[in-house]
Scaffold this motif. Sequence first.
Motif, PDB file in Angstrom:
ATOM      1  N   UNK A   1       7.275  30.708 118.266  1.00  0.00           N
ATOM      2  CA  UNK A   1       8.056  31.759 117.112  1.00  0.00           C
ATOM      3  C   UNK A   1       8.091  33.373 117.217  1.00  0.00           C
ATOM      4  N   UNK A   2       8.203  33.593 118.463  1.00  0.00           N
ATOM      5  CA  UNK A   2       8.585  34.612 118.688  1.00  0.00           C
ATOM      6  C   UNK A   2      10.079  34.983 119.104  1.00  0.00           C
ATOM      7  N   UNK A   3      10.628  36.238 117.548  1.00  0.00           N
ATOM      8  CA  UNK A   3      12.400  35.609 118.144  1.00  0.00           C
ATOM      9  C   UNK A   3      12.486  36.996 118.831  1.00  0.00           C
ATOM     10  N   UNK A   4      11.610  37.763 119.568  1.00  0.00           N
ATOM     11  CA  UNK A   4      12.181  39.091 120.625  1.00  0.00           C
ATOM     12  C   UNK A   4      12.121  38.464 121.749  1.00  0.00           C
ATOM     13  N   UNK A   5      11.470  37.525 122.157  1.00  0.00           N
ATOM     14  CA  UNK A   5      11.582  36.361 123.066  1.00  0.00           C
ATOM     15  C   UNK A   5      13.264  36.091 123.589  1.00  0.00           C
ATOM     16  N   UNK A   6      13.155  35.197 122.528  1.00  0.00           N
ATOM     17  CA  UNK A   6      15.179  34.947 122.084  1.00  0.00           C
ATOM     18  C   UNK A   6      15.705  35.572 122.347  1.00  0.00           C
ATOM     19  N   UNK A   7      15.343  37.198 121.412  1.00  0.00           N
ATOM     20  CA  UNK A   7      16.964  38.378 122.157  1.00  0.00           C
ATOM     21  C   UNK A   7      16.204  39.108 122.920  1.00  0.00           C
ATOM     22  N   UNK A   8      15.095  38.870 123.792  1.00  0.00           N
ATOM     23  CA  UNK A   8      15.363  39.459 125.319  1.00  0.00           C
ATOM     24  C   UNK A   8      16.021  38.568 125.795  1.00  0.00           C
TER      25      UNK A   8
ATOM     26  N   UNK B   1      16.464  28.477 140.064  1.00  0.00           N
ATOM     27  CA  UNK B   1      15.554  28.566 139.969  1.00  0.00           C
ATOM     28  C   UNK B   1      15.211  30.317 138.071  1.00  0.00           C
ATOM     29  N   UNK B   2      17.028  30.877 138.070  1.00  0.00           N
ATOM     30  CA  UNK B   2      17.104  31.341 137.312  1.00  0.00           C
ATOM     31  C   UNK B   2      17.302  30.465 135.569  1.00  0.00           C
ATOM     32  N   UNK B   3      18.436  29.102 135.827  1.00  0.00           N
ATOM     33  CA  UNK B   3      17.908  28.122 134.673  1.00  0.00           C
ATOM     34  C   UNK B   3      16.549  27.589 134.130  1.00  0.00           C
ATOM     35  N   UNK B   4      15.604  27.321 135.392  1.00  0.00           N
ATOM     36  CA  UNK B   4      14.404  26.835 134.874  1.00  0.00           C
ATOM     37  C   UNK B   4      13.715  28.169 134.103  1.00  0.00           C
ATOM     38  N   UNK B   5      13.358  29.690 134.849  1.00  0.00           N
ATOM     39  CA  UNK B   5      12.703  30.846 134.354  1.00  0.00           C
ATOM     40  C   UNK B   5      12.884  30.686 132.893  1.00  0.00           C
ATOM     41  N   UNK B   6      14.235  30.672 132.619  1.00  0.00           N
ATOM     42  CA  UNK B   6      15.359  31.328 131.336  1.00  0.00           C
ATOM     43  C   UNK B   6      15.237  30.041 130.266  1.00  0.00           C
ATOM     44  N   UNK B   7      14.826  28.269 130.652  1.00  0.00           N
ATOM     45  CA  UNK B   7      14.657  27.412 129.981  1.00  0.00           C
ATOM     46  C   UNK B   7      13.318  26.917 129.668  1.00  0.00           C
ATOM     47  N   UNK B   8      12.032  28.155 130.492  1.00  0.00           N
ATOM     48  CA  UNK B   8      10.813  27.886 130.807  1.00  0.00           C
ATOM     49  C   UNK B   8      10.659  28.962 129.346  1.00  0.00           C
ATOM     50  N   UNK B   9      11.061  29.967 129.425  1.00  0.00           N
ATOM     51  CA  UNK B   9      10.969  30.827 128.084  1.00  0.00           C
ATOM     52  C   UNK B   9      11.514  30.765 127.022  1.00  0.00           C
ATOM     53  N   UNK B  10      12.477  30.370 126.865  1.00  0.00           N
ATOM     54  CA  UNK B  10      13.058  29.539 125.315  1.00  0.00           C
ATOM     55  C   UNK B  10      12.374  28.188 124.547  1.00  0.00           C
ATOM     56  N   UNK B  11      11.676  27.585 125.739  1.00  0.00           N
ATOM     57  CA  UNK B  11      10.434  27.088 125.151  1.00  0.00           C
ATOM     58  C   UNK B  11       9.098  27.571 124.653  1.00  0.00           C
ATOM     59  N   UNK B  12       9.565  28.482 125.415  1.00  0.00           N
ATOM     60  CA  UNK B  12       7.653  29.038 124.736  1.00  0.00           C
ATOM     61  C   UNK B  12       8.218  30.140 123.654  1.00  0.00           C
ATOM     62  N   UNK B  13       9.313  30.913 123.459  1.00  0.00           N
ATOM     63  CA  UNK B  13       9.509  31.361 122.097  1.00  0.00           C
ATOM     64  C   UNK B  13       9.727  29.944 120.915  1.00  0.00           C
ATOM     65  N   UNK B  14      10.462  29.416 121.251  1.00  0.00           N
ATOM     66  CA  UNK B  14       9.910  28.148 120.059  1.00  0.00           C
ATOM     67  C   UNK B  14       8.854  27.667 119.908  1.00  0.00           C
ATOM     68  N   UNK B  15       7.205  28.009 121.033  1.00  0.00           N
ATOM     69  CA  UNK B  15       6.306  27.860 120.962  1.00  0.00           C
ATOM     70  C   UNK B  15       5.689  28.516 119.780  1.00  0.00           C
TER      71      UNK B  15
END
Length: 404
Positions: A268-275, A252-266
């Motif tokens: 273009x939010x650097x703050x999400x990547x930092x988090x 589940x952890x990998x799933x949510x991190x993966x989803x968030x990285x896709x969302x950060x790329x979509x």
Amino acid sequence: METLGERIRSLRKAKGLTLQALAGNAMTKGMLSLIENNKANPSMESLSYIAGQLGVDRNELLAQVPTAELRELLQEVEKLYKEELQELSDFTPIIEKIAPYADKLPYRYESARLLEIYSRCQYYAKMADWQKALEKSEDMYEGLHLVNNIADVHMFRAMMKFNEHRYAESLKMLQASRRSFDNRNAVLDPLKKLDFDFHEAILYFALGKDQEAVHLMNDAIEYSKEHQIFYRINDLYRVMGFHAILVGNREKKDYYVHKLRLFAEFTDDDKIETTLDLLEAHDLNSFVHDYAKAERLVDRNLEKDKDGDHHQFYLEKGKALYGLGKLDEALTWLNRHRTAEFLHHPYDLSMNYEKDAYLALIYEQQGKHDLAIEHASIAKELIDPMPDLPYKTFILGVYKKIVQ
């Protein structure tokens, strides 16, 4: 600028009415005289009656500030408030801008919003009477039937209890607010529904009611997907990813991190990547124990930290160095860490309380037993009121090892 009483008198005289004629059968001549001389404030019911007698709209009587000026002020204040929320440093300039208007605002949306911002800024500035402006703001929103704004006021008031670590009381207030809207068949917009869902879920987590929290979070995520609303997706995925780490669900952890990285790329939010880097580094240090990989993630972010604001990365840097056996360097980074004032959730607090436990371990290995006992005791005192999370197990284990 005319007062309310002066404006009533001017309009009365302009229409050739005596005090008795304006008072009619619903008011006394004496009360009307007190109002005109600013020695009494009319109720909204009385104000509506006076306005009707004068043949004007009630808002016209209240309009002490020109509409254009009011809108310009609100536009300026909204911009400053949005910027200041990112820093949480100095709300005084906003307070000073609104203060001259606070007691003479007309009965309209712009006034209610200004009073709401005024109250919030007073709270953040630690001013004692912040609730007075919030109550006036809520009264205006109620009179104007602006249910979504009323919901914002309710949530703010409830989350102030959260900031005082009165989690059960905060949850009770939030749920009572939701029921009040249901009982009057008020329709909240989808964003407000997601706000309520998110805040209620994190309060469930704070109280150790994980099952209720996860259920609500999943409902909110599904609702967001169904309606194509990405307003709270970042927060929802982040908290769910963190919870997955705490309960040891790697998938589940990998799933949510993966989803968030896709969302950060979509987005273009650097703050999400930092988090996400911080979340990963924390997981690698406290749960996976891959300290070298954690340090690489931390260093990548410290290189971008021009203002020295990434105190959470200082903690993870110190933990990684401790794990790698570099005690002196670890000590330096741990001592640079400060727990941010805006952190109030048990998850965040417990994670930060690890600092003194690591300091205790380092001092013990350096032969500084008194310092080790001091920091182990600090960590234990801080963690004792917190829920039974892995951090509590770790800290109490360190305390037992060093003190007992």
